[in-house]
Design a protein around this motif. Sequence first.
Motif, PDB file in Angstrom:
ATOM      1  N   SER A  69       0.788  -1.139   0.089  1.00 24.12           N
ATOM      2  CA  SER A  69      -0.097  -0.111  -0.091  1.00 24.12           C
ATOM      3  C   SER A  69       0.845   1.186  -0.031  1.00 24.12           C
ATOM      4  O   SER A  69       1.997   1.141   0.096  1.00 24.12           O
ATOM      5  CB  SER A  69      -1.115   0.110   1.263  1.00 24.12           C
ATOM      6  OG  SER A  69      -0.253  -0.077   2.389  1.00 24.12           O
ATOM      7  N   ARG A  70       0.336   2.370   0.016  1.00 23.51           N
ATOM      8  CA  ARG A  70       0.983   3.480  -0.207  1.00 23.51           C
ATOM      9  C   ARG A  70       0.233   4.818   0.281  1.00 23.51           C
ATOM     10  O   ARG A  70      -1.070   4.827   0.151  1.00 23.51           O
ATOM     11  CB  ARG A  70       1.459   3.858  -1.589  1.00 23.51           C
ATOM     12  CG  ARG A  70       0.556   4.345  -2.541  1.00 23.51           C
ATOM     13  CD  ARG A  70       1.147   4.514  -4.036  1.00 23.51           C
ATOM     14  NE  ARG A  70       2.271   5.388  -4.059  1.00 23.51           N
ATOM     15  CZ  ARG A  70       3.246   5.174  -4.484  1.00 23.51           C
ATOM     16  NH1 ARG A  70       3.546   4.006  -5.576  1.00 23.51           N
ATOM     17  NH2 ARG A  70       4.234   5.984  -4.621  1.00 23.51           N
ATOM     18  N   ASP A  71       0.792   5.630   0.931  1.00 24.43           N
ATOM     19  CA  ASP A  71       0.309   6.964   1.269  1.00 24.43           C
ATOM     20  C   ASP A  71       0.978   8.132   0.817  1.00 24.43           C
ATOM     21  O   ASP A  71       2.288   8.619   1.222  1.00 24.43           O
ATOM     22  CB  ASP A  71       0.177   7.085   2.915  1.00 24.43           C
ATOM     23  CG  ASP A  71      -0.334   8.387   3.335  1.00 24.43           C
ATOM     24  OD1 ASP A  71      -0.558   9.199   2.704  1.00 24.43           O
ATOM     25  OD2 ASP A  71      -0.764   8.360   4.428  1.00 24.43           O
ATOM     26  N   ASN A  72       0.627   8.658  -0.452  1.00 23.72           N
ATOM     27  CA  ASN A  72       1.282   9.620  -1.250  1.00 23.72           C
ATOM     28  C   ASN A  72       1.431  10.926  -0.488  1.00 23.72           C
ATOM     29  O   ASN A  72       2.379  11.744  -0.568  1.00 23.72           O
ATOM     30  CB  ASN A  72       0.786   9.905  -2.552  1.00 23.72           C
ATOM     31  CG  ASN A  72       1.030   8.665  -3.598  1.00 23.72           C
ATOM     32  OD1 ASN A  72       1.634   7.870  -3.247  1.00 23.72           O
ATOM     33  ND2 ASN A  72       0.361   8.545  -4.527  1.00 23.72           N
ATOM     34  N   LYS A  74       2.016  11.131   2.791  1.00 22.08           N
ATOM     35  CA  LYS A  74       3.273  11.173   3.543  1.00 22.08           C
ATOM     36  C   LYS A  74       4.609  10.645   2.898  1.00 22.08           C
ATOM     37  O   LYS A  74       5.637  10.332   3.538  1.00 22.08           O
ATOM     38  CB  LYS A  74       3.039   9.970   4.779  1.00 22.08           C
ATOM     39  CG  LYS A  74       1.741  10.489   5.707  1.00 22.08           C
ATOM     40  CD  LYS A  74       1.515   9.788   6.597  1.00 22.08           C
ATOM     41  CE  LYS A  74       0.400   9.884   7.491  1.00 22.08           C
ATOM     42  NZ  LYS A  74       0.049   9.002   8.513  1.00 22.08           N
TER      43      LYS A  74
END
Length: 123
Positions: A69-72, A74
């Motif tokens: 998954s990713r949190d762009n 952050k």
Amino acid sequence: QVHLVESGGGSVQAGGSLRLSCAHSGHTFSSHGWFRQAPGKERALVAAISWSGAMTFYSRSVKGRFTISRDNAKDMVYLQMNSLKPEDTAVYYCAADQNYDQLIAPVVGNFDWGQGTQVTVSS
């Protein structure tokens, strides 16, 4: 300049879980992948995710157990690893590339790499 820093590795017993994190900078709109390399083996793709998160890829050996998954907001990419097995033991590396298809290609390319984080799973 691209900068990738992995964290979250450690030692767990079989069946346990770990979450790896990759802090990235210097690369806009990149896809990212998690690769691993065990002693005496070649580096191999574990999972990949496109910039938007719309596309993901998992190797056959981890599908159903790992989630990328990713949190762009952050600038972070994660790898949640559940139901770990001793054969998951390896150094795990975060990689970045502008081209998602290059990340998931059969041959490991000349990507930007982090320093790696060790994952050890005992039986």
